[in-house]
Design an enzyme around this catalytic site. Structure first.
Site, short mmCIF file in Angstrom:
data_model
loop_
_atom_site.label_atom_id
_atom_site.label_comp_id
_atom_site.label_asym_id
_atom_site.label_seq_id
_atom_site.Cartn_x
_atom_site.Cartn_y
_atom_site.Cartn_z
N ASP A 107 -40.40 2.19 20.95
CA ASP A 107 -39.92 1.15 21.85
C ASP A 107 -39.51 -0.04 20.98
O ASP A 107 -38.38 -0.11 20.51
CB ASP A 107 -41.03 0.81 22.85
CG ASP A 107 -40.60 -0.23 23.88
OD1 ASP A 107 -39.44 -0.65 23.84
OD2 ASP A 107 -41.42 -0.61 24.72
N ARG A 169 -48.87 13.33 31.22
CA ARG A 169 -48.72 13.73 29.82
C ARG A 169 -48.37 15.22 29.72
O ARG A 169 -47.65 15.64 28.82
CB ARG A 169 -50.06 13.48 29.11
CG ARG A 169 -49.89 12.91 27.71
CD ARG A 169 -51.22 12.88 26.98
NE ARG A 169 -51.96 11.63 27.08
CZ ARG A 169 -51.62 10.48 26.53
NH1 ARG A 169 -50.49 10.38 25.87
NH2 ARG A 169 -52.37 9.41 26.65
#
Ligand code: 5GP
Length: 185
Positions: A107, A169
């Site tokens: 990110d 996940r």
């Protein structure tokens, strides 16, 4: 868990299992070529990188070692500070090794910048980065990522190792989490 099992929680599906699989295979072929004859050490960052590490390593045609690190950012904020704490360190010496850090997503890249600096100080022959997904901030911050699976929009995504509050996940593809999921909590 497949995308269809939680389709209502996603505002958009970005990549299917098959699309991710195909892209990881392409990257593995590049890694095979780039590291031919070299002693490759893949370093996965827990917990998010488990899926990409598993797929990338198995798609390689050559030997590799696998090691794991667990890190956590200092502070409770949601924004990455770049100050990280090593919760689990490597169990091998890096001197002379060719290290490829395997990440789920980059990110801001602040966590990664710290990690790269930390690993470079241990005397490896090289340190490079592979990430399954990259957000626009990482490009702006000029984080050098050698292998990128997909450049994605600046949205909160889940699946393929990426979680929200511990969930999603194990979802096979990648999707944008619908804000209703976290706003209703
Ligand atoms: P950075 O230091 O690059 O800003 O932070 C990277 C870490 O933030 C990733 O390893 C991941 O744990 C988390 N992260 C960043 N974006 C997302 C996202 O869209 N979804 C999820 N689940 N985690 C993210």
């Amino acid at each position: 868990m497949d995308i269809d099992d939680v389709r209502d929680d996603l505002s958009q599906v970005l990549y299917s299992r098959e699309q991710i699989d195909e892209r990881i295979r392409q990257i593995a072929a590049e890694v095979d070529r780039d590291y031919e004859g070299k002693d490759l050490l893949l370093v996965g960052v827990l917990n998010g990188a488990i899926m990409v590490m598993s797929d990338l390593s198995r798609a390689l045609r050559s030997h590799c070692e696998m090691e794991w690190m667990a890190i956590s950012s200092y502070g409770a904020g949601t924004a990455s500070s770049g100050v990280v704490r090593i919760l689990k360190d490597l169990s091998v010496d890096l001197v002379g090794r060719h290290v490829l850090i395997v990440e789920d997503i980059v990110d801001t890249g602040l966590t990664l910048a710290y990690l790269v600096e930390n690993l470079r100080a241990r005397g490896p022959a090289s340190v490079e980065i592979m990430t399954a997904f990259r957000k626009p901030e990482a490009i702006k911050n000029k984080i050098t990522v050698k292998y990128v699976g997909f450049d994605i929009p600046n949205q909160f995504v889940v699946g393929y190792g990426l979680d929200y509050a511990g969930k999603y996940r194990n979802m096979t593809g990648l999707g944008i989490l619908d804000p209703k999921v976290y706003l209703q909590e």
